[in-house]
Design a protein around this motif. Sequence first.
Motif, PDB file in Angstrom:
ATOM      1  N   GLU A 164      -9.293  11.275   9.226  1.00 26.23           N
ATOM      2  CA  GLU A 164      -8.249  11.123  10.240  1.00 26.23           C
ATOM      3  C   GLU A 164      -7.025  10.400   9.672  1.00 26.23           C
ATOM      4  O   GLU A 164      -5.945  10.476  10.237  1.00 26.23           O
ATOM      5  N   ALA A 165      -7.213   9.683   8.571  1.00 27.14           N
ATOM      6  CA  ALA A 165      -6.119   8.988   7.889  1.00 27.14           C
ATOM      7  C   ALA A 165      -6.444   9.058   6.398  1.00 27.14           C
ATOM      8  O   ALA A 165      -7.002   8.128   5.820  1.00 27.14           O
ATOM      9  N   VAL A 166      -6.082  10.192   5.786  1.00 30.77           N
ATOM     10  CA  VAL A 166      -6.599  10.527   4.465  1.00 30.77           C
ATOM     11  C   VAL A 166      -6.180   9.523   3.399  1.00 30.77           C
ATOM     12  O   VAL A 166      -6.980   9.165   2.515  1.00 30.77           O
ATOM     13  N   ALA A 167      -4.939   9.029   3.441  1.00 29.47           N
ATOM     14  CA  ALA A 167      -4.505   8.060   2.431  1.00 29.47           C
ATOM     15  C   ALA A 167      -5.288   6.755   2.556  1.00 29.47           C
ATOM     16  O   ALA A 167      -5.703   6.157   1.551  1.00 29.47           O
ATOM     17  N   ALA A 168      -5.504   6.301   3.789  1.00 34.44           N
ATOM     18  CA  ALA A 168      -6.269   5.070   4.015  1.00 34.44           C
ATOM     19  C   ALA A 168      -7.713   5.240   3.576  1.00 34.44           C
ATOM     20  O   ALA A 168      -8.313   4.324   2.987  1.00 34.44           O
ATOM     21  N   ASP A 169      -8.291   6.412   3.852  1.00 32.84           N
ATOM     22  CA  ASP A 169      -9.689   6.653   3.458  1.00 32.84           C
ATOM     23  C   ASP A 169      -9.834   6.679   1.943  1.00 32.84           C
ATOM     24  O   ASP A 169     -10.850   6.202   1.407  1.00 32.84           O
ATOM     25  N   LEU A 170      -8.856   7.237   1.249  1.00 32.76           N
ATOM     26  CA  LEU A 170      -8.906   7.249  -0.215  1.00 32.76           C
ATOM     27  C   LEU A 170      -8.872   5.825  -0.755  1.00 32.76           C
ATOM     28  O   LEU A 170      -9.665   5.452  -1.622  1.00 32.76           O
ATOM     29  N   MET A 171      -7.939   5.019  -0.243  1.00 29.83           N
ATOM     30  CA  MET A 171      -7.826   3.639  -0.704  1.00 29.83           C
ATOM     31  C   MET A 171      -9.060   2.827  -0.346  1.00 29.83           C
ATOM     32  O   MET A 171      -9.496   1.965  -1.121  1.00 29.83           O
ATOM     33  N   ARG A 172      -9.656   3.106   0.813  1.00 29.52           N
ATOM     34  CA  ARG A 172     -10.866   2.387   1.224  1.00 29.52           C
ATOM     35  C   ARG A 172     -12.037   2.721   0.309  1.00 29.52           C
ATOM     36  O   ARG A 172     -12.831   1.854  -0.047  1.00 29.52           O
ATOM     37  N   SER A 173     -12.129   3.994  -0.099  1.00 31.77           N
ATOM     38  CA  SER A 173     -13.248   4.415  -0.954  1.00 31.77           C
ATOM     39  C   SER A 173     -13.158   3.816  -2.352  1.00 31.77           C
ATOM     40  O   SER A 173     -14.177   3.649  -3.030  1.00 31.77           O
TER      41      SER A 173
ATOM     42  N   TRP B 159     -10.796   0.932  -3.227  1.00 39.31           N
ATOM     43  CA  TRP B 159     -10.432  -0.491  -3.232  1.00 39.31           C
ATOM     44  C   TRP B 159     -11.009  -1.249  -2.047  1.00 39.31           C
ATOM     45  O   TRP B 159     -10.688  -2.418  -1.861  1.00 39.31           O
ATOM     46  N   GLY B 160     -11.800  -0.571  -1.236  1.00 41.11           N
ATOM     47  CA  GLY B 160     -12.399  -1.241  -0.088  1.00 41.11           C
ATOM     48  C   GLY B 160     -11.410  -1.453   1.051  1.00 41.11           C
ATOM     49  O   GLY B 160     -10.314  -0.889   1.068  1.00 41.11           O
ATOM     50  N   THR B 161     -11.770  -2.325   1.973  1.00 38.51           N
ATOM     51  CA  THR B 161     -10.935  -2.590   3.157  1.00 38.51           C
ATOM     52  C   THR B 161      -9.536  -3.094   2.811  1.00 38.51           C
ATOM     53  O   THR B 161      -8.553  -2.673   3.442  1.00 38.51           O
ATOM     54  N   PRO B 162      -9.376  -3.997   1.823  1.00 37.72           N
ATOM     55  CA  PRO B 162      -8.017  -4.445   1.478  1.00 37.72           C
ATOM     56  C   PRO B 162      -7.106  -3.291   1.065  1.00 37.72           C
ATOM     57  O   PRO B 162      -5.920  -3.266   1.415  1.00 37.72           O
ATOM     58  N   GLY B 163      -7.648  -2.326   0.327  1.00 42.08           N
ATOM     59  CA  GLY B 163      -6.855  -1.178  -0.093  1.00 42.08           C
ATOM     60  C   GLY B 163      -6.416  -0.334   1.086  1.00 42.08           C
ATOM     61  O   GLY B 163      -5.262   0.096   1.174  1.00 42.08           O
ATOM     62  N   ALA B 164      -7.344  -0.086   2.013  1.00 42.11           N
ATOM     63  CA  ALA B 164      -7.017   0.699   3.210  1.00 42.11           C
ATOM     64  C   ALA B 164      -5.988  -0.017   4.067  1.00 42.11           C
ATOM     65  O   ALA B 164      -5.074   0.610   4.618  1.00 42.11           O
ATOM     66  N   LEU B 165      -6.126  -1.331   4.180  1.00 44.75           N
ATOM     67  CA  LEU B 165      -5.196  -2.124   4.981  1.00 44.75           C
ATOM     68  C   LEU B 165      -3.799  -2.083   4.373  1.00 44.75           C
ATOM     69  O   LEU B 165      -2.804  -1.892   5.084  1.00 44.75           O
ATOM     70  N   PHE B 166      -3.734  -2.218   3.052  1.00 42.77           N
ATOM     71  CA  PHE B 166      -2.443  -2.222   2.373  1.00 42.77           C
ATOM     72  C   PHE B 166      -1.704  -0.903   2.574  1.00 42.77           C
ATOM     73  O   PHE B 166      -0.527  -0.875   2.950  1.00 42.77           O
ATOM     74  N   ILE B 167      -2.364   0.223   2.313  1.00 42.52           N
ATOM     75  CA  ILE B 167      -1.696   1.517   2.419  1.00 42.52           C
ATOM     76  C   ILE B 167      -1.379   1.851   3.868  1.00 42.52           C
ATOM     77  O   ILE B 167      -0.356   2.486   4.172  1.00 42.52           O
ATOM     78  N   SER B 168      -2.224   1.419   4.801  1.00 45.35           N
ATOM     79  CA  SER B 168      -1.961   1.676   6.221  1.00 45.35           C
ATOM     80  C   SER B 168      -0.701   0.958   6.683  1.00 45.35           C
ATOM     81  O   SER B 168       0.095   1.512   7.450  1.00 45.35           O
ATOM     82  N   ILE B 169      -0.521  -0.284   6.212  1.00 43.66           N
ATOM     83  CA  ILE B 169       0.690  -1.041   6.566  1.00 43.66           C
ATOM     84  C   ILE B 169       1.927  -0.360   5.997  1.00 43.66           C
ATOM     85  O   ILE B 169       2.942  -0.192   6.694  1.00 43.66           O
ATOM     86  N   LEU B 170       1.863   0.067   4.730  1.00 45.36           N
ATOM     87  CA  LEU B 170       2.994   0.737   4.099  1.00 45.36           C
ATOM     88  C   LEU B 170       3.384   2.003   4.864  1.00 45.36           C
ATOM     89  O   LEU B 170       4.556   2.237   5.165  1.00 45.36           O
ATOM     90  N   ILE B 171       2.375   2.823   5.181  1.00 43.95           N
ATOM     91  CA  ILE B 171       2.646   4.096   5.847  1.00 43.95           C
ATOM     92  C   ILE B 171       3.132   3.873   7.273  1.00 43.95           C
ATOM     93  O   ILE B 171       4.044   4.561   7.753  1.00 43.95           O
ATOM     94  N   ALA B 172       2.538   2.899   7.967  1.00 36.46           N
ATOM     95  CA  ALA B 172       2.956   2.606   9.344  1.00 36.46           C
ATOM     96  C   ALA B 172       4.424   2.172   9.381  1.00 36.46           C
ATOM     97  O   ALA B 172       5.189   2.615  10.241  1.00 36.46           O
ATOM     98  N   ILE B 173       4.819   1.327   8.438  1.00 37.19           N
ATOM     99  CA  ILE B 173       6.204   0.853   8.390  1.00 37.19           C
ATOM    100  C   ILE B 173       7.155   2.014   8.089  1.00 37.19           C
ATOM    101  O   ILE B 173       8.189   2.187   8.752  1.00 37.19           O
TER     102      ILE B 173
END
Length: 455
Positions: A271-280, A282-296
């Motif tokens: 449902e959020a392919v970039a976040a899922d890639l980063m989560r797989s 770099w874990g939760t911090p990676g997903a959080l980081f990319i989600s913030i970037l994309i949301a902004i």
Amino acid sequence: MSRPEDYDLLDRTEIIETALPKPSLTLPDAVALIVGIVIGAGIFETPALVANQAGSNIAVLLFWFIGGVISLVGALCYAELATVYPDVGGAYYYLKRAFGRGVAFLFAWARMTVVQTGSIALLAFVFGDYVSQIWRLGTFSSSIYAAVAIALLTALNIVGLQQGKWTQNLLSVAKVLGLLLVVIIGLSATPNNTPLVESASSGTWGLAMVFVLLSYGGWNEAAYISAEIQNGRRNIVRSLVWSISIITAIYLSINLAYLRGLGLANMAQSEAVAADLMRSLWGTPGALFISILIAIATLGATNATIFTGARTNYALGQDFSLFGFMGRWQQRPSSPTHALLLQAAIALALVVLGTLTRKGFETMVDYTAPVFWFFFLLSGASLVVLRMREPHIVRPFRVPFYPFTPLLFCAVCAYLLYSSLVYTGVGAIVGVLVVAAGIPLLLWNNQRRRGDVGR
């Protein structure tokens, strides 16, 4: 160039001379602008939808490569139109010149009710999907965030609190950095070869290309800056070819990164392919980081779309007396308040539609795609019509392999129009009905206009 007698579409009784746009954009400026417009929120959502229609990694990459080729063919057609008829009205002017005021009105109506507002809702849903990765608000989290974003940004535009140029540039940089980070990390990952589980979708090329070309959409906006590019006879063509080549390379790279890091199966179900890639990786911090970037970045794109969409509606209000209430500009604060409010109301209604179907982003693709491809088809056809109607006009650039190239583009548009009607959901039907509703309004406006002239 446009002539005064060409503006019989307007309901004004006289032509007021205004300053013409100056050719101030260089080739790099034009390329950067087109690339910036095209690479938006779609590339963070559509790869999963395309993967769901594909049966292999090769098919995914082939879809995106074909999307680039189709965009280049269309760009060559637009390059001729833009160099022969450099006008700030862009496709609006080509359609009016080729098919008359009725078609031009429906194009403007469609931009106001479907294309522009649908894009606002679509961007807002992407924002909601990625913010929900950070803080979820329950079942309808994406819809809630989308509605709040539209309402808040509209309010900021009404009170005159606009994002500065440096802020918009910063948001664009954040988006590009996010993409580069995903590409680098994805390509450096160990290949994920999870087998694809058969999906509920029938897997059609037509639907896959609807999603792909949604992400390529925006290069046609070069038509609207054709009067402002230096040495336009050469640089319009060069800017389109360079920008589409760059965009195609970026899209192939990001999809290759998704496929390598997630695998086709996980990519198709995301449902959020970039976040899922980063989560797989770099874990939760990676997903959080990319989600913030994309949301902004998506929030900035939503704000820009709200800003430009309201200006288009304002112009429509000035040109057609039926929509005169939108053609009023509030001096304090300096904004087209009525146009902004109507635009927000339509966009919020589309958020409700997306919520009811439980597929917000996909429903907005369905809603806008048939209308988009219908008018794209007419734009391609206008090249052929104007070639036949105005054979002696000077053409600084002629599309190669005429008439094969424009006919090929029209055929592709017709197929994608068919696909967007047959393979999509209820959103497509609603979009078509909304555009059809513009026909009685056009007739009513014409009747009022004749009545005013007869007095």
